[in-house]
Design a protein around this motif. Structure first.
Motif, PDB file in Angstrom:
ATOM      1  N   ARG A 119      23.893  50.581  46.347  1.00  0.00           N
ATOM      2  CA  ARG A 119      25.199  50.079  45.865  1.00  0.00           C
ATOM      3  C   ARG A 119      25.095  48.659  45.325  1.00  0.00           C
ATOM      4  NH1 ARG A 119      29.297  52.440  50.608  1.00  0.00           N
ATOM      5  NH2 ARG A 119      28.270  54.434  50.822  1.00  0.00           N
ATOM      6  N   ARG A 120      23.993  48.321  44.674  1.00  0.00           N
ATOM      7  CA  ARG A 120      23.774  46.937  44.211  1.00  0.00           C
ATOM      8  C   ARG A 120      24.413  46.681  42.855  1.00  0.00           C
ATOM      9  NH1 ARG A 120      17.938  44.589  45.804  1.00  0.00           N
ATOM     10  NH2 ARG A 120      18.438  43.401  43.933  1.00  0.00           N
ATOM     11  N   GLU A 121      25.181  45.593  42.809  1.00  0.00           N
ATOM     12  CA  GLU A 121      25.913  45.243  41.587  1.00  0.00           C
ATOM     13  C   GLU A 121      24.958  44.816  40.462  1.00  0.00           C
ATOM     14  OE1 GLU A 121      29.272  45.360  41.113  1.00  0.00           O
ATOM     15  OE2 GLU A 121      29.585  46.172  43.111  1.00  0.00           O
ATOM     16  N   ASP A 122      23.834  44.143  40.826  1.00  0.00           N
ATOM     17  CA  ASP A 122      22.918  43.663  39.779  1.00  0.00           C
ATOM     18  C   ASP A 122      22.258  44.829  39.044  1.00  0.00           C
ATOM     19  OD1 ASP A 122      21.618  44.318  42.091  1.00  0.00           O
ATOM     20  OD2 ASP A 122      20.238  42.609  42.108  1.00  0.00           O
ATOM     21  N   ASN A 144      32.793  54.359  42.711  1.00  0.00           N
ATOM     22  CA  ASN A 144      32.865  53.070  42.009  1.00  0.00           C
ATOM     23  C   ASN A 144      33.619  53.208  40.682  1.00  0.00           C
ATOM     24  OD1 ASN A 144      31.803  50.944  40.040  1.00  0.00           O
ATOM     25  ND2 ASN A 144      31.012  50.198  41.999  1.00  0.00           N
ATOM     26  N   ASP A 178      34.150  51.052  38.131  1.00  0.00           N
ATOM     27  CA  ASP A 178      33.514  50.536  36.905  1.00  0.00           C
ATOM     28  C   ASP A 178      32.505  51.538  36.350  1.00  0.00           C
ATOM     29  OD1 ASP A 178      34.985  48.268  37.232  1.00  0.00           O
ATOM     30  OD2 ASP A 178      33.397  47.166  38.286  1.00  0.00           O
ATOM     31  N   GLU A 183      24.821  46.000  36.486  1.00  0.00           N
ATOM     32  CA  GLU A 183      24.886  45.109  35.314  1.00  0.00           C
ATOM     33  C   GLU A 183      23.769  45.409  34.314  1.00  0.00           C
ATOM     34  OE1 GLU A 183      24.864  41.196  36.964  1.00  0.00           O
ATOM     35  OE2 GLU A 183      26.775  41.515  38.017  1.00  0.00           O
TER      36      GLU A 183
END
Length: 915
Positions: free
Chosen positions: A518-521, A557, A559, A524
């Motif tokens: 679940r890492r946002e980076d 999620n 997004d 991105e």
């Protein structure tokens, strides 16, 4: 005087003697009158005949009992209050003291059945409250055998009678009452004309009975019936407050609650049941079991609360190991616990198991193929004609995968890791990519050594080899968290680079390395790849979508889901017609894995997509959302989709077939029913449906080579349609994955000879052989763990990636995209039981391993395993195996004996007290 009065009262209900004087009533004594009545009513004649036969068969004791009860019924209708009381007391006493077999109605109830209407009339005429209540109690129990269940007469009279000490009337009566309370509760709650206050008053009345019945059931080993009643009246929280759920029966209660949750179609009911089980485990300080329930709910808050409320170090370590097995994204403040959650010791423990079982020595693909056994004499002569053998690039590629699967996690093999080997260059173009990536499988979980060995391939001039090394970086880090975060550091630049092959490999590497994190980076980096519409490459977009789905699996999620849905709506028909577009749908589905009704909003959005991929995506979304729930309604919906006969634009039907397997998997009854359904689909379904059936069968039996399923798949491997046969061949590999199953191995050897002239089928056969011998029989890709209670979303995502690729194998696995097979690394895990001490050092103990036995709702203390064998740990566990400790010197810190289990020494005084 009291004594004579007492005797007089007794005499009033005294059983009549055998030689009573005949009745003086002329109507009764005159035989002519009797015969006239009989002639008038044939029904009476039959009844009297039956009564006379019964009377003749009745023994002396029963006859006296019957006459006594008849006299008591007559006295109950008299005006004398004392006689009424005595008569009702006698009837109550006889009913309560009646003992009979489990299969027949007690005799007092049988004899009183014909007097039920008379007693009802008496009840209406009685005005004394106490006597009326006593008669209501009697009518309540008689109503069990004298009225239909729909009338709920037992409950009606009990509400007007004495509502305490219900247990004296017997267990069967309470079961009847509980059933009627459930029906009455539903009727009262759904009344439309009543105000809320009146409804609550009526429900309170029922709760008085519930509060009497539930403790009785809990005290008398009928936990399942207590839970059922509380579920019916929506008061399950009463279990948390009940003093009768204690250390003796909490396990049976919780086990029943967890199994019951599988049958809850409403998500709120499901959560409420699991929360009660969680609270009960917490109350009994069974923290590891509470964590299992919290993981089933996927509730990070509960998990965090659990860790913060415990300071017992061995217990925290055991919980951290369980989170690591589940591939949870939870992060703890303590670095040593984070290492365990990040599976830092997994490779070390796996190699310990391999050494103990003496399978460290590398195996070659030829050791798996055993060509000398498969080849017929004619075929052998053609091979041994003295001419030099020419290596086929496709055969070498297959051997690369087999080598990777067989030596997975061992850190050494005979093709890729030896110094100066040239195996890499025996592959061509995209084959080199998979060959270099196979280093990641061989060195899996060993991040330090793996990076050192793979690094040399990352900077070569050949793009395919560099890309393979990038993918290998991701595979090495699969399921292992490392503080230096090598995959992110090394792959970020390549995703933004200009070379397409390098970008694709890096995208897959990131997806595999950070699955479930679940890492946002990572988001991105990958979201721009999916959103890109200029000079877009559908392979990149599809694999980026799949990687995003794996990284954010089961998170809903917003997004990511918005980006993927937008891409589906904006893509051209040409783009959507490509096979890789299916991975956008799968990536979207994985976001909502096991989230049930939370998928509804995005489903509405997808309905606007006009291309056939829209229908395909809808099915995938629904399948993923209800995966492992056993929801019958969803299975029926998907069967309905398969009813149409379509040859074109029928991708959604193939997805529906896999969807049926996803919904039914993990639930034995549903699985069995789905297998029967697939038989019908094979006979009557269209070609797209038939091609998906072997894959669906494989999904329901991952790592579990059930005889009947292997038999069915074996027949399908010779199907007239090549794609059905190829799907069945790979399905054999998935079903037997990591088991070294000799029957499947023999079938695959025969298939390799049978299809020797068909490159695609031989390639599939080799992959299946590699899977059968996955990790030399020490690994599994089964997505369930913790005694098949928990479904690992990451593992299921990895398996689904392969199955969806096989829906069009010709353009994916059998074309240039064979590296998709490496997504299986997300699901690979040792199928071991290793016992360690509190310092996590190996501690061999004697254990029994046998077939797991379902003990839910069973009376007494049933055996939990059958057909067991006794071994010294470490040992291997099959999909349906369960282990028990033999030694009474140690006890597990908590939870199920599976994976890495921490043992504590039992103090001497406790051992002696047990003896």
């Amino acid at each position: 005087m009291p004594a004579p009065e007492k005797s007089k009262q007794k005499m009033s209900i005294k059983v009549p003697s055998k030689d009573r004087e005949p009745s003086k009533d002329p109507e009764k004594s005159d035989p002519s009158n009797e015969s006239q009545k009989q002639s008038k009513s044939p029904e009476n004649e039959k009844a009297k005949k039956a009564a006379s036969i019964e009377h003749e068969e009745m023994n002396e004791e029963d006859r006296l009992l019957k006459e006594g009860l008849e006299l008591a019924v007559a006295r109950a209708s008299e005006a004398d209050t004392a006689a009424k009381k005595a008569a009702l007391a006698y009837i109550s006493k006889v009913i309560r003291s009646a003992t009979t077999s489990m299969t027949s109605v007690p005799k007092p109830l049988k004899f009183l059945r014909s007097h039920y209407n008379a007693l009802e009339s008496t009840y209406q005429s009685i005005s004394e409250i106490e006597i009326k209540k006593s008669l209501a109690d009697i009518l309540s129990i008689l109503a069990m055998t004298s009225t239909s269940q729909e009338e709920r007469a037992s409950l009606k009279y009990k509400l007007n009678g004495n509502m305490t000490d219900l247990g004296q009337w017997g267990h069967e009566y309470l079961r009847t009452l509980a059933g009627q309370i459930g029906e009455e509760y539903t009727a009262r709650v759904t009344e439309e004309d009543e105000s809320e206050d009146k409804k609550s008053e009526k429900i309170k009345e029922l709760m008085i009975l519930v509060d009497e019945i539930v403790p009785f059931h809990l005290k008398h080993n009928a936990e399942a019936e207590a839970v059922d009643l509380l579920v019916e009246v929506q008061c399950l929280n009463k279990l948390n407050e009940s003093p009768y759920v204690d250390e003796k029966n909490y396990e049976r209660v919780c086990l029943y609650l967890i199994r019951l949750s599988d049958y809850m179609s409403d998500p709120d009911d499901l959560l409420s049941i699991l929360k009660v089980a969680y609270q009960l485990y917490l109350k009994q300080k069974k923290y590891v079991d509470a964590l299992r329930v919290a993981l089933k709910m996927d509730d990070m808050t509960l998990i965090s609360n659990l860790f913060s409320s415990i300071d017992d170090e061995p217990l925290l370590k055991q919980m951290a190991l369980l989170l690591g097995r589940h591939r949870s994204s939870f992060v703890h403040d303590d670095e040593s616990l984070n290492e365990l959650i990040g599976n830092a010791t997994l490779n070390e423990n796996f190699l310990l198991l391999a050494k103990d079982l003496d399978v460290i020595e590398p195996k070659t693909p030829e050791d798996i193929y055993k060509s000398h056994l498969a080849e017929s004499a004619g075929f052998s002569r053609r091979r041994d004609n003295g001419l030099p053998q020419v290596d086929s690039a496709r055969a070498n590629l297959a051997s690369t995968f087999v080598n990777a699967f067989v030596n997975c996690g061992y850190g050494q093999d005979s093709l890729m890791t030896p110094e100066g080997n040239n195996w890499l260059y025996k592959n061509k173009d995209h084959g080199m990519l998979s060959a270099a990536a196979s280093m990641g499988m061989i060195l899996m979980w060993n991040v330090e050594e793996g990076l050192a060995q793979i690094d040399k391939f990352l900077y070569t001039n050949d793009t395919n080899i560099s890309a393979g090394a990038a993918l290998a970086m991701g595979i090495v880090c699969s399921g292992v968290k490392n503080e230096s975060d090598p995959a992110m550091a090394l792959l970020t630049d390549h995703i933004e680079g200009t070379n397409s092959t390098m970008r694709i490999a890096s995208i897959c590497g990131l997806g595999i390395a950070y699955a479930g994190s679940r890492r946002e980076d990572v988001m991105e980096l990958l979201v721009p790849v999916v959103a890109n519409t200029e000079n877009s490459n559908m392979v990149e977009i599809g694999l980026a979508s799949l990687s995003l789905g794996l990284v954010f699996v089961g998170t809903c999620n917003d997004d990511v889901s918005a980006t993927l849905a937008q891409r589906l709506m904006e893509s051209t028909d040409t783009e959507m017609d490509q096979s890789m577009s299916h991975f956008i749908s799968l990536g979207l589905g994985l976001l909502y894995l096991e989230k049930q009704e939370k998928v509804d909003v995005i489903m509405e959005v997808i309905k606007t997509v006009e291309h056939p991929i829209g229908a395909f995506t809808e099915v995938v979304l629904e399948s993923c959302a209800y995966a492992g729930t056993g929801n019958v309604l969803k299975v029926q919906e998907m069967l309905h989709m398969c009813a149409e006969h379509l040859d074109e634009k029928a991708d959604f039907q193939a997805a529906a077939v896999i969807g049926i397997a996803m919904v039914a998997m993990g639930e034995d009854v549903g699985t069995e029913m789905a297998i029967r359904t697939f038989d019908h689909l094979l006979h009557y379904g269209g070609l797209p449906i038939k091609r998906a059936v072997p894959l669906a069968l494989a999904l329901m039996h991952v790592g579990n080579p059930d005889y009947s399923v292997v038999d069915q798949l074996s027949r399908l491997t010779h199907d007239g349609d090549t794609e059905v046969a190829q799907s069945a061949i790979l399905a054999l590999g998935i079903v037997s994955s990591g088991t070294n199953n000799s029957r499947v191995a023999q079938l695959l050897r025969q298939l390799s000879e049978f299809y020797s002239r068909e490159a695609g089928s031989v390639f599939m056969t080799r992959i299946a052989q590699g899977l059968n011998h996955l990790g030399k029989g020490l690994l599994t890709i089964h997505p369930f763990h913790s005694d098949r209670l928990l479904l690992s979303p990451v593992a299921l995502g990895g398996v689904l990636a392969i199955l969806f690729a096989c829906l069009d194998a010709r353009n994916t696995i059998l074309d240039e995209h064979h590296y998709i097979l490496y997504f299986l690394s997300c699901a690979i895990h040792p199928r071991m039981l290793i016992t360690v001490d509190e310092e996590l050092q190996p501690l061999p103990v004697i254990v029994r391993v046998g077939q797991a036995v379902e003990t839910v709702g069973q009376a007494g203390r049933p055996k939990t395993i059958t057909g067991f064998q006794t071994h010294t740990s470490p040992v291997l566990l099959g999909v349906r195996d369960r282990a028990e400790l033999v030694s009474n010197e140690y006890r597990p810190v908590g939870g199920v004996l599976e994976g890495i289990v921490i043992l504590q020494k039992i103090p001497e005084n406790e051992i002696q007290s047990d003896v």
